[in-house]
Design a protein around this motif. Structure first.
Motif, PDB file in Angstrom:
ATOM      1  N   VAL A 142       0.841  -1.201   0.000  1.00  0.00           N
ATOM      2  CA  VAL A 142       0.000   0.000   0.000  1.00  0.00           C
ATOM      3  C   VAL A 142       0.876   1.251   0.000  1.00  0.00           C
ATOM      4  O   VAL A 142       0.625   2.193  -0.754  1.00  0.00           O
ATOM      5  CB  VAL A 142      -0.978  -0.002   1.204  1.00  0.00           C
ATOM      6  N   ASP A 143       1.910   1.256   0.831  1.00  0.00           N
ATOM      7  CA  ASP A 143       2.807   2.418   0.877  1.00  0.00           C
ATOM      8  C   ASP A 143       3.560   2.601  -0.437  1.00  0.00           C
ATOM      9  O   ASP A 143       3.857   3.728  -0.832  1.00  0.00           O
ATOM     10  CB  ASP A 143       3.798   2.280   2.038  1.00  0.00           C
TER      11      ASP A 143
ATOM     12  N   GLU B   5      -0.642   8.987  -0.557  1.00  0.00           N
ATOM     13  CA  GLU B   5      -1.840   9.746  -0.186  1.00  0.00           C
ATOM     14  C   GLU B   5      -2.699   8.932   0.765  1.00  0.00           C
ATOM     15  O   GLU B   5      -2.649   7.718   0.765  1.00  0.00           O
ATOM     16  CB  GLU B   5      -2.670  10.049  -1.442  1.00  0.00           C
ATOM     17  N   ARG B   6      -3.513   9.644   1.536  1.00  0.00           N
ATOM     18  CA  ARG B   6      -4.500   8.977   2.384  1.00  0.00           C
ATOM     19  C   ARG B   6      -5.708   8.665   1.527  1.00  0.00           C
ATOM     20  O   ARG B   6      -6.418   9.567   1.096  1.00  0.00           O
ATOM     21  CB  ARG B   6      -4.896   9.862   3.554  1.00  0.00           C
ATOM     22  N   LYS B   7      -5.896   7.383   1.274  1.00  0.00           N
ATOM     23  CA  LYS B   7      -7.020   6.952   0.452  1.00  0.00           C
ATOM     24  C   LYS B   7      -7.856   5.954   1.254  1.00  0.00           C
ATOM     25  O   LYS B   7      -7.308   5.120   1.974  1.00  0.00           O
ATOM     26  CB  LYS B   7      -6.529   6.282  -0.837  1.00  0.00           C
ATOM     27  N   PRO B   8      -9.177   6.025   1.112  1.00  0.00           N
ATOM     28  CA  PRO B   8     -10.038   5.117   1.877  1.00  0.00           C
ATOM     29  C   PRO B   8      -9.725   3.637   1.638  1.00  0.00           C
ATOM     30  O   PRO B   8      -9.718   2.844   2.587  1.00  0.00           O
ATOM     31  CB  PRO B   8     -11.448   5.457   1.391  1.00  0.00           C
ATOM     32  N   LEU B   9      -9.450   3.235   0.407  1.00  0.00           N
ATOM     33  CA  LEU B   9      -9.155   1.827   0.135  1.00  0.00           C
ATOM     34  C   LEU B   9      -7.815   1.403   0.747  1.00  0.00           C
ATOM     35  O   LEU B   9      -7.663   0.261   1.205  1.00  0.00           O
ATOM     36  CB  LEU B   9      -9.161   1.550  -1.370  1.00  0.00           C
ATOM     37  N   ALA B  10      -6.850   2.304   0.755  1.00  0.00           N
ATOM     38  CA  ALA B  10      -5.555   2.003   1.384  1.00  0.00           C
ATOM     39  C   ALA B  10      -5.753   1.791   2.883  1.00  0.00           C
ATOM     40  O   ALA B  10      -5.183   0.862   3.475  1.00  0.00           O
ATOM     41  CB  ALA B  10      -4.569   3.132   1.120  1.00  0.00           C
TER      42      ALA B  10
END
Length: 125
Positions: free
Chosen positions: A78-79, A84-89
């Motif tokens: 994921v990183d 970015e801060r994403k809901p799915l991440a």
């Protein structure tokens, strides 16, 4: 047949052990799991747990540590994909961490079931 040459089996094991070592070195929670496993082994020897109880403890060690490795891998991927801060991440990271937490809670409950009566007897209570 696959046209790419595959690494010999011993190299595959080497990569796996490297991954385990990296996780132990870099992940606080994996260090905690390792310390907990050592303490359980010491308690198991002192309290003379049965073969079945050893099998349960070893299975739970393996499950928790394997899940921690998968959690670490999910977080790394994921990183790698996004900063970015994403809901799915967030969902990916949180659910992977949740899997480890569920296993750890169940292992703690199993530990209480196995060790509490033996510990009380050992202490003469």
């Amino acid at each position: 047949m696959d046209s790419q040459k595959k690494d010999p089996l011993y190299k595959s094991f080497g990569y796996a052990f490297e991954g385990i070592g990296t996780c132990i070195k870099k992940e606080r929670n994996m260090k905690i799991h390792c310390v907990a496993a050592i303490l359980v082994v010491i308690a198991g020897v002192i309290l003379k747990i049965s073969s079945l109880e050893w099998c349960i403890c070893l299975t739970l060690f393996g499950l928790i540590m394997a899940l921690e490795l998968v959690n670490t891998a999910v977080e790394a991927v994921v990183d790698l994909v996004t900063e970015e801060r994403k809901p799915l991440a967030k969902i990916a990271k949180d659910t992977a961490a949740g899997a480890v937490l569920i296993a750890a809670i169940m292992a703690a409950i199993a530990g209480i079931i196995i060790f509490l009566p033996k510990g009380l007897t050992f202490l003469g209570l």
